[in-house]
Design a protein around this motif. Structure first.
Motif, PDB file in Angstrom:
ATOM      1  N   LEU A  85       3.097  12.807  12.686  1.00  0.00           N
ATOM      2  CA  LEU A  85       3.211  13.024  11.242  1.00  0.00           C
ATOM      3  C   LEU A  85       3.742  11.777  10.550  1.00  0.00           C
ATOM      4  O   LEU A  85       3.245  11.356   9.501  1.00  0.00           O
ATOM      5  CB  LEU A  85       4.144  14.209  10.957  1.00  0.00           C
ATOM      6  CG  LEU A  85       3.569  15.604  11.173  1.00  0.00           C
ATOM      7  CD1 LEU A  85       4.672  16.650  11.065  1.00  0.00           C
ATOM      8  CD2 LEU A  85       2.478  15.896  10.137  1.00  0.00           C
ATOM      9  N   GLY A  86       4.780  11.194  11.132  1.00  0.00           N
ATOM     10  CA  GLY A  86       5.376  10.004  10.538  1.00  0.00           C
ATOM     11  C   GLY A  86       4.422   8.828  10.522  1.00  0.00           C
ATOM     12  O   GLY A  86       4.326   8.101   9.523  1.00  0.00           O
ATOM     13  N   ALA A  87       3.698   8.625  11.624  1.00  0.00           N
ATOM     14  CA  ALA A  87       2.732   7.523  11.683  1.00  0.00           C
ATOM     15  C   ALA A  87       1.612   7.715  10.658  1.00  0.00           C
ATOM     16  O   ALA A  87       1.197   6.755   9.982  1.00  0.00           O
ATOM     17  CB  ALA A  87       2.149   7.422  13.091  1.00  0.00           C
ATOM     18  N   ALA A  88       1.130   8.953  10.518  1.00  0.00           N
ATOM     19  CA  ALA A  88       0.080   9.230   9.539  1.00  0.00           C
ATOM     20  C   ALA A  88       0.577   8.950   8.125  1.00  0.00           C
ATOM     21  O   ALA A  88      -0.143   8.361   7.297  1.00  0.00           O
ATOM     22  CB  ALA A  88      -0.378  10.687   9.666  1.00  0.00           C
ATOM     23  N   GLU A  89       1.802   9.357   7.836  1.00  0.00           N
ATOM     24  CA  GLU A  89       2.352   9.144   6.493  1.00  0.00           C
ATOM     25  C   GLU A  89       2.591   7.662   6.225  1.00  0.00           C
ATOM     26  O   GLU A  89       2.395   7.190   5.096  1.00  0.00           O
ATOM     27  CB  GLU A  89       3.642   9.949   6.313  1.00  0.00           C
ATOM     28  CG  GLU A  89       4.048  10.158   4.870  1.00  0.00           C
ATOM     29  CD  GLU A  89       3.001  10.896   4.046  1.00  0.00           C
ATOM     30  OE1 GLU A  89       2.947  10.649   2.818  1.00  0.00           O
ATOM     31  OE2 GLU A  89       2.222  11.711   4.597  1.00  0.00           O
ATOM     32  N   MET A  90       3.001   6.915   7.250  1.00  0.00           N
ATOM     33  CA  MET A  90       3.145   5.462   7.094  1.00  0.00           C
ATOM     34  C   MET A  90       1.802   4.817   6.756  1.00  0.00           C
ATOM     35  O   MET A  90       1.716   3.925   5.894  1.00  0.00           O
ATOM     36  CB  MET A  90       3.716   4.852   8.371  1.00  0.00           C
ATOM     37  CG  MET A  90       5.204   5.064   8.561  1.00  0.00           C
ATOM     38  SD  MET A  90       6.228   4.172   7.351  1.00  0.00           S
ATOM     39  CE  MET A  90       5.989   2.474   7.891  1.00  0.00           C
ATOM     40  N   LEU A  91       0.747   5.270   7.420  1.00  0.00           N
ATOM     41  CA  LEU A  91      -0.593   4.736   7.134  1.00  0.00           C
ATOM     42  C   LEU A  91      -1.009   5.038   5.702  1.00  0.00           C
ATOM     43  O   LEU A  91      -1.686   4.234   5.053  1.00  0.00           O
ATOM     44  CB  LEU A  91      -1.609   5.322   8.115  1.00  0.00           C
ATOM     45  CG  LEU A  91      -1.557   4.778   9.550  1.00  0.00           C
ATOM     46  CD1 LEU A  91      -2.371   5.659  10.481  1.00  0.00           C
ATOM     47  CD2 LEU A  91      -2.057   3.335   9.597  1.00  0.00           C
ATOM     48  N   ARG A  92      -0.616   6.211   5.208  1.00  0.00           N
ATOM     49  CA  ARG A  92      -0.955   6.610   3.836  1.00  0.00           C
ATOM     50  C   ARG A  92      -0.166   5.812   2.798  1.00  0.00           C
ATOM     51  O   ARG A  92      -0.705   5.385   1.787  1.00  0.00           O
ATOM     52  CB  ARG A  92      -0.689   8.098   3.631  1.00  0.00           C
ATOM     53  CG  ARG A  92      -1.750   9.021   4.229  1.00  0.00           C
ATOM     54  CD  ARG A  92      -1.256  10.459   4.298  1.00  0.00           C
ATOM     55  NE  ARG A  92      -0.812  10.942   3.015  1.00  0.00           N
ATOM     56  CZ  ARG A  92      -1.583  11.626   2.155  1.00  0.00           C
ATOM     57  NH1 ARG A  92      -2.829  11.877   2.468  1.00  0.00           N
ATOM     58  NH2 ARG A  92      -1.105  12.057   1.014  1.00  0.00           N
ATOM     59  N   ARG A  93       1.120   5.624   3.051  1.00  0.00           N
ATOM     60  CA  ARG A  93       1.997   5.049   2.029  1.00  0.00           C
ATOM     61  C   ARG A  93       2.067   3.523   2.064  1.00  0.00           C
ATOM     62  O   ARG A  93       2.247   2.887   1.024  1.00  0.00           O
ATOM     63  CB  ARG A  93       3.413   5.590   2.199  1.00  0.00           C
ATOM     64  CG  ARG A  93       3.558   7.070   1.944  1.00  0.00           C
ATOM     65  CD  ARG A  93       5.029   7.445   1.915  1.00  0.00           C
ATOM     66  NE  ARG A  93       5.238   8.880   1.934  1.00  0.00           N
ATOM     67  CZ  ARG A  93       6.428   9.436   1.819  1.00  0.00           C
ATOM     68  NH1 ARG A  93       7.503   8.682   1.675  1.00  0.00           N
ATOM     69  NH2 ARG A  93       6.554  10.764   1.843  1.00  0.00           N
ATOM     70  N   SER A  94       1.968   2.953   3.251  1.00  0.00           N
ATOM     71  CA  SER A  94       2.192   1.519   3.386  1.00  0.00           C
ATOM     72  C   SER A  94       0.970   0.708   2.950  1.00  0.00           C
ATOM     73  O   SER A  94      -0.170   1.133   3.114  1.00  0.00           O
ATOM     74  CB  SER A  94       2.532   1.183   4.840  1.00  0.00           C
ATOM     75  OG  SER A  94       2.693  -0.216   5.000  1.00  0.00           O
ATOM     76  N   GLU A  95       1.236  -0.456   2.411  1.00  0.00           N
ATOM     77  CA  GLU A  95       0.155  -1.385   2.073  1.00  0.00           C
ATOM     78  C   GLU A  95      -0.226  -2.236   3.282  1.00  0.00           C
ATOM     79  O   GLU A  95      -1.201  -2.987   3.236  1.00  0.00           O
ATOM     80  CB  GLU A  95       0.574  -2.275   0.902  1.00  0.00           C
ATOM     81  CG  GLU A  95       0.776  -1.505  -0.408  1.00  0.00           C
ATOM     82  CD  GLU A  95       1.144  -2.416  -1.562  1.00  0.00           C
ATOM     83  OE1 GLU A  95       1.228  -3.644  -1.346  1.00  0.00           O
ATOM     84  OE2 GLU A  95       1.337  -1.900  -2.673  1.00  0.00           O
TER      85      GLU A  95
ATOM     86  N   PRO B  37      -3.030  -1.212   9.795  1.00  0.00           N
ATOM     87  CA  PRO B  37      -2.550  -0.642  11.064  1.00  0.00           C
ATOM     88  C   PRO B  37      -2.048  -1.716  12.029  1.00  0.00           C
ATOM     89  O   PRO B  37      -1.033  -1.521  12.701  1.00  0.00           O
ATOM     90  CB  PRO B  37      -3.785   0.072  11.615  1.00  0.00           C
ATOM     91  CG  PRO B  37      -4.592   0.405  10.414  1.00  0.00           C
ATOM     92  CD  PRO B  37      -4.372  -0.718   9.452  1.00  0.00           C
ATOM     93  N   ALA B  38      -2.734  -2.846  12.095  1.00  0.00           N
ATOM     94  CA  ALA B  38      -2.309  -3.925  12.994  1.00  0.00           C
ATOM     95  C   ALA B  38      -0.934  -4.464  12.589  1.00  0.00           C
ATOM     96  O   ALA B  38      -0.084  -4.736  13.446  1.00  0.00           O
ATOM     97  CB  ALA B  38      -3.341  -5.052  12.988  1.00  0.00           C
ATOM     98  N   GLU B  39      -0.719  -4.592  11.273  1.00  0.00           N
ATOM     99  CA  GLU B  39       0.573  -5.099  10.798  1.00  0.00           C
ATOM    100  C   GLU B  39       1.690  -4.094  11.077  1.00  0.00           C
ATOM    101  O   GLU B  39       2.799  -4.482  11.469  1.00  0.00           O
ATOM    102  CB  GLU B  39       0.491  -5.406   9.304  1.00  0.00           C
ATOM    103  CG  GLU B  39      -0.358  -6.632   8.997  1.00  0.00           C
ATOM    104  CD  GLU B  39      -0.697  -6.785   7.523  1.00  0.00           C
ATOM    105  OE1 GLU B  39      -0.916  -7.919   7.085  1.00  0.00           O
ATOM    106  OE2 GLU B  39      -0.747  -5.754   6.807  1.00  0.00           O
TER     107      GLU B  39
END
Length: 272
Positions: A210-220, A223-225
């Motif tokens: 859940l946390g990883a998915a939300e990071m992908l949604r919110r972060s600019e 995925p590699a970064e």
């Protein structure tokens, strides 16, 4: 125009959509009718659970519908469309959630210039978190897209794509949940082998995803970064990632997606 929706097929995806539509509240249960060939028990369950109308006769099911949702298995497409051909009206909207079946094939089988929207939801529709792609056929207009967005949006995110891209979306989103479940199975098994109790392991795995998915949604960040930011030199994450790279997990994931894509294309070819 008030919607009268007929579901051809009453399996898991149809049930998810029916539940979503009813929970949304804009279309009442009395405006929905479902049929499911050879499974009257499922129809009885759907009627009692959702208050919709059910009918064992396909032609009676669609007689008053202005929206038909095709939710049968691809192998049954030809037989269902052949039966529909004699009664379906040209001004009806058809939304197909059949994997691999093109809008052109549906139009050809019905022998009418009917409005067809091809959709690819995934099983997360059952909890309102589907990632659904839609593509319009040759005779579908923006109103058809709007109605489809309204219906499919009751079970999650919807995005319009070109129809050739649907096979790729099928491979990454339609089949995608199974890939992650497979990975979670392996993570859980590893945790158990290292002595962690199942009731302790699973909450951590679930929250991590859940946390990883939300990071992908919110972060600019890409995925590699994001990966690089949590990978310290000679640290635990690097050790784990090195093992994944040694096992060519990334390559295997690409192979899996390409094979699913090829199968989706094959399903379409089989109906030409």
């Amino acid at each position: 125009m008030s919607e009268k929706i007929a579901f051809i097929g009453a399996g898991a995806m149809a049930e998810a959509l029916i539940a979503g539509i009813i929970n949304d509240g804009d279309i009442p249960a009395s405006s929905i009718t479902a049929t499911n060939k050879g499974n009257p028990k499922q129809l009885t369950y759907m009627k009692h659970t959702y208050g919709i109308n059910v009918c064992e006769n396909l032609l009676e099911t669609v007689a008053e519908a202005n929206i038909i949702i095709l939710a049968v298995k691809p192998k049954d497409a030809e037989a269902v469309l052949f039966e529909l051909k004699s009664i379906v009206k040209q001004d009806v909207l058809i939304i197909s959630v059949m994997a691999g079946i093109s809008t052109q094939y549906i139009v050809k089988m019905l022998e009418k210039d009917v409005s067809v929207i091809r959709a690819m939801p995934n099983t997360s529709a059952t909890i309102g978190l589907s990632a659904t792609a839609i593509a319009k056929g040759d005779f579908a207009n923006e109103n058809a897209i709007e109605i489809s967005n309204k219906i499919l949006g009751t079970v999650g995110m919807v995005k319009e794509v070109s129809e050739p891209d649907i096979d790729t979306i099928t491979a990454i989103a339609g089949s995608g949940p199974a890939y992650f479940y497979y990975i979670v199975e392996a993570m859980e098994q590893a945790a158990l082998e290292l002595g962690l109790a199942k009731e302790d392991a699973m909450p951590f795995i679930q929250q991590t995803i859940l946390g990883a998915a939300e990071m992908l949604r919110r972060s600019e960040d890409s995925p590699a970064e994001l990966r690089k930011k949590i990978t310290s030199p000679a640290g635990t994450t690097e050790a784990g990632l090195n093992a994944l790279m040694d096992a060519h997990v990334g390559d295997s994931m690409k192979v899996a997606i390409k094979r699913a894509y090829q199968r989706s294309k094959q399903l379409g070819e089989e109906t030409k």
